[in-house]
Design an enzyme around this catalytic site. Structure first.
Site, PDB file in Angstrom:
ATOM      1  N   LYS A 153      -1.866  11.053  -5.178  1.00 26.61           N
ATOM      2  CA  LYS A 153      -3.130  10.360  -6.171  1.00 26.61           C
ATOM      3  C   LYS A 153      -4.222   9.889  -5.224  1.00 26.61           C
ATOM      4  O   LYS A 153      -4.735   8.673  -5.371  1.00 26.61           O
ATOM      5  CB  LYS A 153      -2.430   9.248  -6.740  1.00 26.61           C
ATOM      6  CG  LYS A 153      -1.322   9.275  -7.432  1.00 26.61           C
ATOM      7  CD  LYS A 153      -0.740   8.094  -8.148  1.00 26.61           C
ATOM      8  CE  LYS A 153      -0.015   7.228  -7.559  1.00 26.61           C
ATOM      9  NZ  LYS A 153       0.806   6.213  -8.102  1.00 26.61           N
ATOM     10  N   ASP A 210       7.177   2.841  -9.699  1.00 29.74           N
ATOM     11  CA  ASP A 210       6.798   2.069 -10.927  1.00 29.74           C
ATOM     12  C   ASP A 210       7.620   3.000 -12.061  1.00 29.74           C
ATOM     13  O   ASP A 210       7.693   2.190 -12.976  1.00 29.74           O
ATOM     14  CB  ASP A 210       5.340   2.241 -10.957  1.00 29.74           C
ATOM     15  CG  ASP A 210       4.798   3.770 -10.764  1.00 29.74           C
ATOM     16  OD1 ASP A 210       5.490   4.657 -10.318  1.00 29.74           O
ATOM     17  OD2 ASP A 210       3.661   3.925 -10.961  1.00 29.74           O
TER      18      ASP A 210
HETATM   19 MG    MG Z   1       0.748   1.304 -12.677  1.00 25.37          MG
END
Ligand code: MG
Ligand code: ADP
Length: 487
Positions: A173, A208
Site C-alpha cells: 500500500k 485490520d
Molecule cells: Mg482502515
C-alpha cells in the site's frame, strides 16, 4: 447503521461517441467483465489456495493464524487504547467497552506523509508515539498510575508468533520504511513509547481484517468473516484449529477456533487465473511493490482510480479521447494533469458513478475542478463514466469471489448464515459496491436462495479501531484463561 454509499446511476441514453470510440470502449469493458463461469473458476482456485495456505508455510495465500482464539461474548468490558495504521491515516482511539455489545469511542486522526511512509521506521514509530502521547494529554490520561493496554492495528503482512509478537514480511500500500522488514513492529513501537515515557503496553498486534471481524462480532455474535475494502483489501475468518494443518504451537489453545488473517491481497500473484489486463500490469509495474498484491491492486481504493487513469491515457494516446475541440487550444498538453501518477483518485470515480444528471454535469465539474479538464463533452463524460463502472464493478465482483470462497470453504449453510463485517472507505462510499458484491454472491452461492438474508454484509464502522481494543481485551482474557488452566 446508516449506509452512506448511494446507488450508482446508470448511463442514460446512447453515448453518441464516434464509432471508433464506442468500439474501443466496448473492447475495454469486455476485458473488465467477468462472466459467471469465470467467476466460478476464480472462486474454485481461491478455495484451493486457501487449503494450500492452511497446510503449508510460504504459500501465496499466507493464511496467518492471528493468535486470537475463541469468540466474543459481547460482554467484554473496560478501557482500551487502539492504534490504527491503515494506509492513509493514523488513528488513535480510546475505546470504552460497556458490555452488551455497546462501546464508546473517542479518537484523533493524523495523516501519514509520504516521507514517513518511505523513511526510516524509527521516525515513523517516533511519530506514532508522539501522536499517542498527545492524545493521552488531550484526554487527561497521561498522568494516571495504571498502564493502559493498547491494541495495535498494523495492516501489513505480519507473521505472528504470539498475540503481541510478529515479524513484518513485506510492505504494501505505498509504504516502504527502512529497517522494518524482518522486525517486530510491536517491539519497535514499544521501544519508541518507552523512550518517550508514554505509559502504554502494546498488548496485541492486530491485522485490520481480524479487528474488523471482532468489532462486528461484538455487536453481531454470528459474525465469522471480516473484510477490508479501503486503501488495500484483505479478509479474515474464523477457522477450526484442526483444519489449520500447519499449526504446531506447543501451547494448548484455549479454544478450538482461531481467526485466520488470509492476506488475500496476494491471491494469484502467480497470475494463473485472474483476468489481469494491460492496464493492471501497468499499475503493477509502476507501483512500489511490483508483482506483489495483484488481487489487492484489482480491488482496492488505492488502485481503482489509477487503473481508470491508465485506460483514459490509452484512449488519449489512440486519439479516441480529448481530441481537438472548441475551448481546447493546446490539445496535446490540455490533459497534462491526468498524466501524473495516481492523479485520478478513486473517490472521483464515486462522484462520477453516482452522477445521475442527464448531461453528467457533476462529472464535468469534478473533472474540471480536480484535473483541470474543462470543456469535456457529454459523450466523453459518458465514456469516462462507463470506464469507471467497468473498473468498479470488476472490483466488487472480485471481492464477492473472496467472500463466497470463504463461505464455501467454511460450509456455511443458508440455515446457519453469517454476518460479514466490512471496514474501509471503498465499501462505505463507492456507489453500489455492496449491490455488486451481492450480484457475485448470488452467482457463486446458488444454495443461498436469498443471499442478502444469509450472508449479511454490513459496515463495521471503526472496525479496525474497536477491533484492536477488543483484541487487547481478548489478550487479557487469554492470559486469564491460561493462568486459570494452570490452577
Ligand atoms: Mg482502515
Ligand atoms: P485505510 O485503508 O487507510 O484504513 P480507508 O478505509 O479510509 O483508510 O480507505 C481509504 C481509501 O479509500 C483511499 O485510499 C481511497 O482510495 C478510498 N476512498 C476514500 N474515499 C472514497 C470515496 N468517496 N469513494 C471511493 N473510495 C474512496
Amino acid at each position: 447503521m446508516i449506509r452512506k454509499a448511494p446507488i450508482a446511476a446508470p448511463i442514460t441514453g446512447a453515448i453518441h461517441g464516434t464509432p471508433e470510440q464506442e468500439a474501443y470502449l466496448e473492447k475495454i469493458v469486455k476485458q473488465f467483465t467477468i462472466t459467471p463461469d469465470y467467476l466460478e473458476k476464480i472462486c474454485t482456485h481461491f478455495m484451493s489456495e486457501m487449503d494450500k495456505g492452511l497446510n503449508k508455510e510460504g504459500q501465496t495465500l499466507a493464511m496467518i493464524p492471528s493468535y486470537v482464539e475463541g469468540r466474543l461474548t459481547g460482554q467484554e468490558k473496560g478501557h482500551f487504547l487502539a492504534l490504527d495504521l491503515g494506509g492513509t491515516n493514523l488513528r488513535v482511539v480510546l475505546v470504552t467497552l460497556e458490555g452488551n455489545g455497546k462501546y464508546k469511542t473517542k479518537s484523533s486522526k493524523a495523516r501519514v506523509t509520504t516521507e514517513l511512509k518511505t523513511g526510516p521506521m524509527r521516525d515513523l514509530c517516533d511519530y506514532i508515539a508522539d501522536c499517542v502521547d498527545e492524545f493521552l494529554t488531550e484526554e487527561g490520561l497521561s498522568n494516571t498510575d495504571t498502564t493502559l493496554f493498547l491494541g495495535y492495528t498494523f495492516s501489513f503482512p505480519v507473521l505472528q508468533s504470539r498475540i503481541n509478537r510478529g515479524i513484518l514480511k513485506s510492505w504494501t500500500k505505498g509504504f516502504n520504511c527502512t529497517g522494518a522488514v524482518g522486525k517486530d513492529p510491536v517491539m519497535l513501537l514499544q521501544d519508541a513509547l518507552l523512550r518517550k515515557n508514554v505509559p502504554i503496553k502494546v498488548a496485541a498486534l492486530v491485522n485490520d481484517a481480524v479487528g474488523t471481524l471482532l468489532s462486528n462480532a461484538y455487536q453481531k455474535p454470528n459474525t465469522s468473516i471480516g473484510l477490508i475494502l479501503g486503501t488495500g483489501s484483505n479478509g479474515g475468518y474464523i477457522e477450526e484449529i484442526k483444519k489449520i494443518g500447519k499449526w504446531k504451537s506447543n501451547e494448548n489453545p484455549t479454544s478450538h477456533e482461531m481467526i485466520i488473517n488470509m492476506e488475500f491481497g496476494a491471491f494469484d500473484n502467480e497470475r494463473m487465473i485472474l483476468p489481469v489486463t494491460q492496464y493492471d500490469n501497468k499499475v503493477d509495474r509502476q507501483s512500489i511493490n511490483p508483482h506483489g498484491q495483484i488481487f489487492e491492486k484489482m480491488i482496492s481504493g488505492m488502485y481503482l482510480g489509477e487503473i481508470t487513469r491508465n485506460i483514459l491515457l490509452d484512449m488519449i494516446d489512440r486519439e479516441l479521447l480529448f481530441g481537438p475541440q472548441e475551448g481546447r487550444y493546446d490539445c496535446k498538453s490540455w490533459s497534462k494533469e491526468l498524466s501524473g501518477h495516481y492523479a485520478f483518485v478513486t473517490s472521483q470515480m464515486s462522484t462520477i458513478e453516482s452522477d445521475g444528471t442527464p448531461e453528467l454535469t457533476r462529472t464535468k465539474e469534478a473533472l474540471d475542478l480536480n484535473l483541470n479538464l474543462h470543456a469535456i463533452s457529454t459523450p466523453e463524460s459518458k465514456i469516462i463514466k462507463r470506464v469507471c463502472e467497468a473498473v468498479g464493478t470488476r472490483a466488487a465482483h472480485l471481492a464477492g469471489v473472496a467472500i463466497a470462497g470463504i463461505v464455501r470453504h467454511c460450509e456455511i449453510s443458508p440455515e446457519e448464515g453469517t454476518d460479514v463485517g466490512i471496514d474501509g472507505s471503498l465499501y462505505e462510499f463507492y456507489p453500489s459496491f455492496e449491490e455488486r458484491i451481492y450480484d457475485a454472491l448470488a452467482i457463486l452461492l446458488p444454495d443461498h436462495k436469498n443471499v442478502r438474508k444469509t450472508v449479511r454484509l454490513g459496515l463495521a464502522k471503526d472496525g479496525s479501531g474497536v477491533g484492536a481494543a477488543l483484541t487487547a481485551c481478548v489478550a487479557a482474557h487469554m492470559e486469564g484463561r491460561k493462568k486459570g488452566a494452570l490452577g
